[in-house]
Design a protein around this motif. Structure first.
Motif, PDB file in Angstrom:
ATOM      1  N   ASN A 244       1.015  -1.059   0.342  1.00  9.03           N
ATOM      2  CA  ASN A 244       0.166  -0.097  -0.222  1.00  9.03           C
ATOM      3  C   ASN A 244       0.886   1.561  -0.061  1.00  9.03           C
ATOM      4  OD1 ASN A 244      -2.628  -1.720   0.292  1.00  9.03           O
ATOM      5  ND2 ASN A 244      -2.158  -2.461   2.279  1.00  9.03           N
ATOM      6  N   CYS A 245       2.189   1.034  -0.578  1.00  8.77           N
ATOM      7  CA  CYS A 245       2.903   2.030  -1.133  1.00  8.77           C
ATOM      8  C   CYS A 245       3.344   2.411  -1.648  1.00  8.77           C
ATOM      9  CB  CYS A 245       3.851   2.433   0.519  1.00  8.77           C
ATOM     10  SG  CYS A 245       3.525   3.515   1.747  1.00  8.77           S
ATOM     11  N   TYR A 246       3.715   3.331  -2.648  1.00 10.81           N
ATOM     12  CA  TYR A 246       4.256   3.626  -4.301  1.00 10.81           C
ATOM     13  C   TYR A 246       5.709   4.639  -3.532  1.00 10.81           C
ATOM     14  CZ  TYR A 246      -0.006   2.208  -5.330  1.00 10.81           C
ATOM     15  OH  TYR A 246      -1.212   1.198  -5.829  1.00 10.81           O
ATOM     16  N   LEU A 247       6.993   4.138  -4.595  1.00  8.90           N
ATOM     17  CA  LEU A 247       7.992   5.196  -4.804  1.00  8.90           C
ATOM     18  C   LEU A 247       8.002   6.343  -5.918  1.00  8.90           C
ATOM     19  CD1 LEU A 247      11.362   4.166  -3.933  1.00  8.90           C
ATOM     20  CD2 LEU A 247      10.836   5.444  -6.082  1.00  8.90           C
ATOM     21  N   VAL A 248       8.003   7.410  -4.983  1.00 11.60           N
ATOM     22  CA  VAL A 248       7.808   8.541  -6.611  1.00 11.60           C
ATOM     23  C   VAL A 248       8.913   9.537  -6.112  1.00 11.60           C
ATOM     24  CG1 VAL A 248       5.392   8.603  -6.308  1.00 11.60           C
ATOM     25  CG2 VAL A 248       6.284  10.114  -5.660  1.00 11.60           C
ATOM     26  N   MET A 249       9.136   9.955  -7.194  1.00 13.66           N
ATOM     27  CA  MET A 249      10.235  10.894  -7.600  1.00 13.66           C
ATOM     28  C   MET A 249       9.712  11.545  -8.874  1.00 13.66           C
ATOM     29  SD  MET A 249      13.454   7.733  -7.952  1.00 13.66           S
ATOM     30  CE  MET A 249      14.513   8.721  -8.635  1.00 13.66           C
ATOM     31  N   GLY A 250      10.578  13.057  -9.008  1.00 21.20           N
ATOM     32  CA  GLY A 250      10.648  14.352  -9.605  1.00 21.20           C
ATOM     33  C   GLY A 250      11.035  13.902 -11.357  1.00 21.20           C
ATOM     34  N   ASP A 251      10.966  14.635 -12.464  1.00 22.66           N
ATOM     35  CA  ASP A 251      11.338  14.269 -13.906  1.00 22.66           C
ATOM     36  C   ASP A 251      12.381  14.667 -13.605  1.00 22.66           C
ATOM     37  OD1 ASP A 251       9.275  12.668 -14.416  1.00 22.66           O
ATOM     38  OD2 ASP A 251       8.635  13.686 -15.855  1.00 22.66           O
ATOM     39  N   ASP A 252      12.767  15.753 -12.761  1.00 23.02           N
ATOM     40  CA  ASP A 252      13.741  16.577 -12.654  1.00 23.02           C
ATOM     41  C   ASP A 252      14.870  16.296 -11.689  1.00 23.02           C
ATOM     42  OD1 ASP A 252      16.187  18.430 -12.596  1.00 23.02           O
ATOM     43  OD2 ASP A 252      14.597  20.713 -12.485  1.00 23.02           O
ATOM     44  N   ARG A 253      15.641  15.231 -11.612  1.00 21.70           N
ATOM     45  CA  ARG A 253      15.629  14.327 -10.939  1.00 21.70           C
ATOM     46  C   ARG A 253      16.604  14.447  -9.641  1.00 21.70           C
ATOM     47  NH1 ARG A 253      14.219   9.061 -12.764  1.00 21.70           N
ATOM     48  NH2 ARG A 253      12.370   9.719 -13.545  1.00 21.70           N
ATOM     49  N   GLU A 254      17.638  15.816  -9.803  1.00 24.31           N
ATOM     50  CA  GLU A 254      18.461  16.290  -8.723  1.00 24.31           C
ATOM     51  C   GLU A 254      17.827  17.538  -7.629  1.00 24.31           C
ATOM     52  OE1 GLU A 254      21.190  13.603 -10.429  1.00 24.31           O
ATOM     53  OE2 GLU A 254      20.182  15.182 -11.874  1.00 24.31           O
ATOM     54  N   ASN A 255      16.696  17.869  -8.753  1.00 24.00           N
ATOM     55  CA  ASN A 255      15.853  18.928  -8.271  1.00 24.00           C
ATOM     56  C   ASN A 255      14.485  18.741  -7.584  1.00 24.00           C
ATOM     57  OD1 ASN A 255      15.455  21.925  -6.880  1.00 24.00           O
ATOM     58  ND2 ASN A 255      14.599  22.438  -9.079  1.00 24.00           N
ATOM     59  N   SER A 256      14.314  17.657  -6.349  1.00 25.01           N
ATOM     60  CA  SER A 256      13.648  17.258  -6.578  1.00 25.01           C
ATOM     61  C   SER A 256      13.480  16.391  -5.349  1.00 25.01           C
ATOM     62  CB  SER A 256      12.595  16.129  -7.345  1.00 25.01           C
ATOM     63  OG  SER A 256      11.118  15.528  -7.378  1.00 25.01           O
ATOM     64  N   GLU A 257      12.556  17.113  -4.638  1.00 27.57           N
ATOM     65  CA  GLU A 257      12.135  16.708  -2.858  1.00 27.57           C
ATOM     66  C   GLU A 257      11.034  15.638  -3.137  1.00 27.57           C
ATOM     67  OE1 GLU A 257      11.150  17.573   1.295  1.00 27.57           O
ATOM     68  OE2 GLU A 257      12.292  19.138  -0.064  1.00 27.57           O
ATOM     69  N   ASP A 258      11.513  14.082  -3.620  1.00 23.00           N
ATOM     70  CA  ASP A 258      10.913  12.823  -2.854  1.00 23.00           C
ATOM     71  C   ASP A 258      10.614  12.326  -2.483  1.00 23.00           C
ATOM     72  OD1 ASP A 258      12.543  11.535  -4.457  1.00 23.00           O
ATOM     73  OD2 ASP A 258      12.467  12.661  -6.657  1.00 23.00           O
ATOM     74  N   SER A 259      10.301  10.591  -2.700  1.00 26.14           N
ATOM     75  CA  SER A 259      10.445   9.469  -1.834  1.00 26.14           C
ATOM     76  C   SER A 259      11.611   9.420  -1.201  1.00 26.14           C
ATOM     77  CB  SER A 259       9.921   8.602  -2.868  1.00 26.14           C
ATOM     78  OG  SER A 259       8.671   8.351  -2.664  1.00 26.14           O
ATOM     79  N   ARG A 260      13.065   9.621  -1.789  1.00 28.11           N
ATOM     80  CA  ARG A 260      14.048   9.383  -1.355  1.00 28.11           C
ATOM     81  C   ARG A 260      14.301  10.665  -0.210  1.00 28.11           C
ATOM     82  NH1 ARG A 260      16.773  11.111  -7.334  1.00 28.11           N
ATOM     83  NH2 ARG A 260      15.270  12.773  -7.000  1.00 28.11           N
ATOM     84  N   TRP A 261      13.819  11.768  -0.153  1.00 28.58           N
ATOM     85  CA  TRP A 261      13.990  11.952   0.560  1.00 28.58           C
ATOM     86  C   TRP A 261      12.862  12.285   2.492  1.00 28.58           C
ATOM     87  CZ3 TRP A 261      17.861  15.946   0.916  1.00 28.58           C
ATOM     88  CH2 TRP A 261      18.285  15.940  -0.796  1.00 28.58           C
ATOM     89  N   TRP A 262      11.709  12.083   1.862  1.00 26.30           N
ATOM     90  CA  TRP A 262      10.561  11.781   2.623  1.00 26.30           C
ATOM     91  C   TRP A 262      10.022  10.027   3.226  1.00 26.30           C
ATOM     92  CZ3 TRP A 262       6.264  10.744  -0.113  1.00 26.30           C
ATOM     93  CH2 TRP A 262       6.578  11.038  -1.365  1.00 26.30           C
ATOM     94  N   GLY A 263      10.414   9.152   1.500  1.00 27.00           N
ATOM     95  CA  GLY A 263      10.080   7.516   2.736  1.00 27.00           C
ATOM     96  C   GLY A 263       8.595   7.582   1.014  1.00 27.00           C
ATOM     97  N   CYS A 264       8.064   6.736   1.073  1.00 25.78           N
ATOM     98  CA  CYS A 264       7.121   6.206   0.139  1.00 25.78           C
ATOM     99  C   CYS A 264       6.054   6.998   0.456  1.00 25.78           C
ATOM    100  CB  CYS A 264       7.357   4.681   0.382  1.00 25.78           C
ATOM    101  SG  CYS A 264       5.579   3.916   1.535  1.00 25.78           S
TER     102      CYS A 264
END
Length: 299
Positions: A244-264
């Motif tokens: 019941n969780c998804y890993l999400v990322m922005g397309d501007d890979r070095e300028n996106s606060e996404d799952s890498r920073w705050w979790g799924c």
């Protein structure tokens, strides 16, 4: 203070409905009789007249926004080059099930996100451990205050990992279930130096790549010179995406606060699937209306 338009629409719908309904049940007949006895033309009090006129309009808008489509404006460059700052998009609200307005509880399941989908969601907060060792979501990135309220904001990212996937991310290189994601460099990023979001990409010599996520082929931007991003797995993101969780990322890979920073991204935080750009405003003196982007289907 965060602006929750859906909650305001729901509150106004209830308010106008209650005012109009109670008046018709308890006061309307006696008031009408008084007007007839005085041989005067009947008229509702101003408050009741407003409630009667506005209730159906706001109710229809609430239904459309909650269950059909809702407009959003892109506020940051984290999804460039797919979505630009100033793009106005439409979001399919029933792609992942019907949810109650304001509360966002799913009442009817109609589908689940697929790899490559561009999704709008309520920001879930940063995964932290409280003093009792329990996993909680906090609005404080450092987790120093595990009780910090999570801002009630809508964010937009791309689905990379589905529940049960094994994910590895090193800078912009993604490995899903042991297979590297296929990507191909297209060329250097071309933009307008007068726009801050473009200028950053130009300053760091960003390159544009074509990336294949399942059936979805889309563009991403890379600028390694900007600095490293958190790898996956990390302290907040395990190698296997939880249920019941998804890993999400922005397309501007070095300028996106996404799952890498705050979790799924928890499933219950999903709002809908972005599907079209209906308007694009680049700003006065830096492009104004971008007619080429209007009507673009989001991939």
């Amino acid at each position: 203070m965060d602006f929750d338009f859906s909650a305001i629409l729901l509150a106004l719908t209830v308010l106008f409905g209650v005012v109009w309904g109670l008046d018709r049940l308890m006061l309307y007949r006696k008031r009408k009789a008084r007007f007839e006895a005085a041989a005067e033309e009947y008229r509702d009090p101003a408050a009741v007249d407003w409630a009667r006129s506005l209730f159906p309009v706001i109710f229809v808008v609430l239904l459309l926004r909650s269950f059909v489509a809702e407009p959003f404006r892109i506020p940051s460059g984290s999804m460039m080059p797919t979505l630009d700052v100033g793009d106005f998009i439409l979001v399919n609200k029933f792609a992942y099930g019907l949810r109650l307005p304001a509360f966002n509880n799913k009442v009817v399941g109609l589908g689940e996100p697929k790899r490559g989908d561009v999704v709008v969601f309520r920001f879930p907060g940063y995964i932290c451990q409280d003093d009792n060792g329990r996993t909680v979501r906090s609005g404080d990135m450092t987790c120093a205050d595990t009780h910090a309220p999570v801002p009630g904001q809508n964010w937009i990212k791309r689905v990379i990992g589905l529940p049960g996937d094994t994910i590895e991310v090193h800078d912009s290189q993604i490995v899903i279930n042991g297979k590297p994601v296929v990507d191909t460099q297209i060329g250097s990023f071309k933009g307008n130096p007068a726009r801050p979001e473009d200028n950053e990409l130009l300053y760091y010599n960003a390159t544009v790549w074509s990336e294949q996520l399942g059936p979805v082929n889309h563009l991403i931007a890379r600028m390694p010179a900007r600095g490293p991003t958190p790898p996956v797995p990390n302290a907040r993101v395990p190698s296997v995406v939880p249920p019941n969780c998804y890993l999400v990322m922005g397309d501007d890979r070095e300028n996106s606060e996404d799952s890498r920073w705050w979790g799924c991204l928890p499933e219950q935080n999903l709002v809908g699937k972005a599907f079209m750009i209906w308007f694009s405003w680049k700003g006065w003196g830096t492009g104004s209306v971008d007619f080429h982007r209007i009507g673009t289907v989001i991939h």
